[in-house]
Design a protein around this motif. Structure first.
Motif, PDB file in Angstrom:
ATOM      1  N   GLU A 301       0.845  -1.206   0.000  1.00  0.00           N
ATOM      2  CA  GLU A 301       0.000   0.000   0.000  1.00  0.00           C
ATOM      3  C   GLU A 301       0.879   1.255   0.000  1.00  0.00           C
ATOM      4  O   GLU A 301       0.589   2.233  -0.690  1.00  0.00           O
ATOM      5  CB  GLU A 301      -0.923  -0.006   1.219  1.00  0.00           C
ATOM      6  N   LYS A 302       1.997   1.225   0.725  1.00  0.00           N
ATOM      7  CA  LYS A 302       2.876   2.411   0.743  1.00  0.00           C
ATOM      8  C   LYS A 302       3.404   2.692  -0.657  1.00  0.00           C
ATOM      9  O   LYS A 302       3.491   3.836  -1.092  1.00  0.00           O
ATOM     10  CB  LYS A 302       4.052   2.192   1.715  1.00  0.00           C
ATOM     11  N   LYS A 303       3.716   1.615  -1.365  1.00  0.00           N
ATOM     12  CA  LYS A 303       4.210   1.781  -2.743  1.00  0.00           C
ATOM     13  C   LYS A 303       3.120   2.404  -3.614  1.00  0.00           C
ATOM     14  O   LYS A 303       3.362   3.288  -4.418  1.00  0.00           O
ATOM     15  CB  LYS A 303       4.629   0.423  -3.328  1.00  0.00           C
ATOM     16  N   GLN A 304       1.870   1.945  -3.442  1.00  0.00           N
ATOM     17  CA  GLN A 304       0.749   2.490  -4.223  1.00  0.00           C
ATOM     18  C   GLN A 304       0.468   3.952  -3.853  1.00  0.00           C
ATOM     19  O   GLN A 304       0.087   4.751  -4.691  1.00  0.00           O
ATOM     20  CB  GLN A 304      -0.519   1.659  -3.950  1.00  0.00           C
ATOM     21  N   ASN A 305       0.645   4.287  -2.578  1.00  0.00           N
ATOM     22  CA  ASN A 305       0.373   5.657  -2.094  1.00  0.00           C
ATOM     23  C   ASN A 305       1.354   6.681  -2.671  1.00  0.00           C
ATOM     24  O   ASN A 305       0.978   7.772  -3.068  1.00  0.00           O
ATOM     25  CB  ASN A 305       0.507   5.729  -0.567  1.00  0.00           C
ATOM     26  N   LYS A 306       2.620   6.299  -2.686  1.00  0.00           N
ATOM     27  CA  LYS A 306       3.704   7.241  -2.992  1.00  0.00           C
ATOM     28  C   LYS A 306       3.572   7.813  -4.401  1.00  0.00           C
ATOM     29  O   LYS A 306       3.519   7.061  -5.376  1.00  0.00           O
ATOM     30  CB  LYS A 306       5.041   6.513  -2.856  1.00  0.00           C
ATOM     31  N   GLY A 307       3.428   9.136  -4.470  1.00  0.00           N
ATOM     32  CA  GLY A 307       3.351   9.790  -5.781  1.00  0.00           C
ATOM     33  C   GLY A 307       2.007   9.670  -6.471  1.00  0.00           C
ATOM     34  O   GLY A 307       1.881   9.931  -7.663  1.00  0.00           O
ATOM     35  N   ALA A 308       0.962   9.273  -5.712  1.00  0.00           N
ATOM     36  CA  ALA A 308      -0.342   9.029  -6.351  1.00  0.00           C
ATOM     37  C   ALA A 308      -1.159  10.302  -6.499  1.00  0.00           C
ATOM     38  O   ALA A 308      -2.280  10.410  -5.992  1.00  0.00           O
ATOM     39  CB  ALA A 308      -1.118   7.986  -5.551  1.00  0.00           C
TER      40      ALA A 308
END
Ligand SMILES: O=S(=O)(O)CCCN1CCN(CCO[C@@H]2O[C@H](CO)[C@@H](O)[C@H](O)[C@H]2O)CC1
Length: 474
Positions: A301-308
């Motif tokens: 989820e952190k990967k999906q959040n970053k830069g979204a």
């Protein structure tokens, strides 16, 4: 600072493609609350059940559902290039789901978008400006993890129907108000009081909802529609009460709890601010909770959040003074978690809203803080303005806009902040939530005692349209 720096208007111009606009939101202006198949929203329920000031409701409001062409004419006269408005989820999906798709609701927004484009005004569309379909609130609304998929399905209906002409999308307006004021202390719809736990679970779902919609747009619409998707966050500047270290740390912590709560996951490292995790975990342990009350994102989820997000929409009105205060002895809450105490400097002019004091340099400090913390994101000021009690010769609004816009020009010219647009709140007087029609934010006056809701330009329309003409929109 010297005169030269103080008066940027005499020194520089806004970039030629700077987006000058005005903003409104569906529940505050549309009316037609149950017309043509629109389903009720939590604000319809809240104003019908709860005693809003003087028992006022948004049932008619500015009647923009029938008078949107007048609104476009006002925008034209102001000389703006953009108009920020919101779509009422329950007008296009009465119960919030695809089972209740409402063609007449979709037609209304198509008509509004086409009218704007006919006058060369770009729509900037907010998908959610607090008016959740009542049917979804019955299944716990934003506290329900299923809301993430439901919001994404609603967003997809909007991208499919309007995305060929709408190139600026804001997923959610002010998650802080949705979470803290709506679910924490409950002074806004749905009026749920869960200041210790509900407030954090709602925010967790809001961030997931925004992130899901951003990736949906990326994967299914961007290549054909070439638009931008952002989120609008509200934040007051937080000035230390004194320059003691504890007060300075408290002001910084307050910015991370208020803005970093949403901005860190999306524009930062993908997770909540470290100080927030530390403070909520410590308080939760003291209070006997087995886990921190602040939910955790998985690594995926952190990967999906970053830069979204393609841009950060900023709503800014005022400044707070922030001091340190140990609040361990208080009941568990988002506010007490911060160990801060807020106040105003008595020299900041009052407005018609007790939470809004006038302090122009606060916006410049906040813009610089955002630039430094999030490595210079694209920023649109999506709301800025001041309330009064409706005078036509609205000098305080003329001064407010002149001075706040001047500070934004300094941000661009002196601090190199990447601000690309400014939406004045608000195009016209409208339903100011819990205060009904008693607090006026409009560039145009609206007479709510006359059925035709006549719109009349205040003195500040001259000031704002002159700033636009002199400073940017060519
Ligand atoms: O003093 S209290 O805490 O008891 C009541 C606080 C009510 N809040 C104040 C801050 N405001 C943020 C900005 O809210 C924005 O600004 C406009 C003016 O409010 C609204 O009309 C817009 O819809 C909203 O986006 C949301 C409502």
């Amino acid at each position: 600072e010297d005169l030269e720096e103080r008066d940027m208007f005499y020194k520089g111009l806004f970039p030629p493609n700077f987006a000058w606009g005005a903003a409104t939101s569906a529940y505050q202006i549309e009316g037609g609350w149950n017309e043509d198949g629109k389903g009720p929203s939590i604000w319809d329920d809240y104003s019908h059940e709860w005693k809003i000031t003087k028992n006022q409701t948004g049932d008619i409001a500015c009647d923009s559902y029938h008078r949107y062409k007048e609104d476009v004419q006002m925008l034209k006269k102001l000389g703006v290039s953009h108009y920020r408005f919101s779509i009422a989820w329950s007008r296009i999906m009465a119960d919030g789901t695809l089972n209740s798709l409402n063609k007449k609701g979709i037609d209304y927004y198509n008509n509004l978008i086409n009218e704007l484009l006919a006058y060369n005004i770009q729509p900037m569309v907010t998908l959610y400006h607090w008016d959740l379909p009542s049917a979804l609130q019955k299944t716990d609304g934003w506290k329900d993890p299923e809301i993430v998929d439901k919001f994404a399905k609603y967003a997809e209906v909007c991208f499919v129907n309007f995305g060929d002409r709408v190139k600026f999308w804001i997923t959610i307006n002010e998650p802080f108000v949705v979470s803290w004021l709506g679910h924490g202390i409950g002074i806004m719809a749905p009026g749920v009081k869960e200041p210790a736990i509900g407030v954090y679970n709602v925010t967790h779902n809001i961030i997931k909802s925004h992130v899901k919609v951003y990736h949906l747009y990326n994967e299914k619409f961007r290549s054909r529609q070439h638009g931008k998707v952002g989120i609008t966050l509200d934040c007051d500047w937080k000035e230390p009460l004194t320059y003691d270290a504890m007060d300075r740390y408290s002001a910084e912590r307050s910015l991370k709890f208020k803005l970093g709560w949403f901005a860190d996951p999306i524009f930062g490292q993908g997770d909540y601010p470290a100080v927030m995790k530390r403070f909520v975990a410590r308080k939760s342990e003291q209070q006997g909770y087995s886990n921190s009350r602040l939910p955790e994102f998985t690594d995926e989820e952190k990967k999906q959040n970053k830069g979204a997000a393609d841009f950060l929409g900023l709503n800014h009105y005022t400044t707070n003074l922030v001091g340190y205060k140990n609040r361990d002895n208080e009941n568990s809450s988002y506010e007490a978690d911060q160990d801060t105490v807020l106040s105003f400097d008595p020299c900041w002019n009052k407005s018609e809203s007790d939470w809004l004091r006038v302090n122009p340099w606060g916006i410049r400090k906040l813009l610089k803080w955002i630039k430094n913390r999030y490595r210079s994101p694209v920023i649109y000021v999506t709301e800025n303005g001041v309330s009064d009690d409706g005078q036509m010769d609205d000098v305080s609004r003329q001064r407010y806009y002149t001075k706040y816009i001047n500070e934004i020009l300094k941000s661009i010219k002196l601090d190199n902040v990447d601000v690309r647009g400014y939406m004045a709140w608000s195009l016209m007087d409208n339903f100011e939530w819990g205060s009904g029609f008693t607090q006026k934010f409009g560039l145009y006056h609206v007479d709510f005692d006359i059925d035709s809701r006549p719109r009349t330009p205040k003195a500040s329309t001259v000031t704002y349209s002159k700033i636009i003409k002199d400073n940017g929109f060519h």
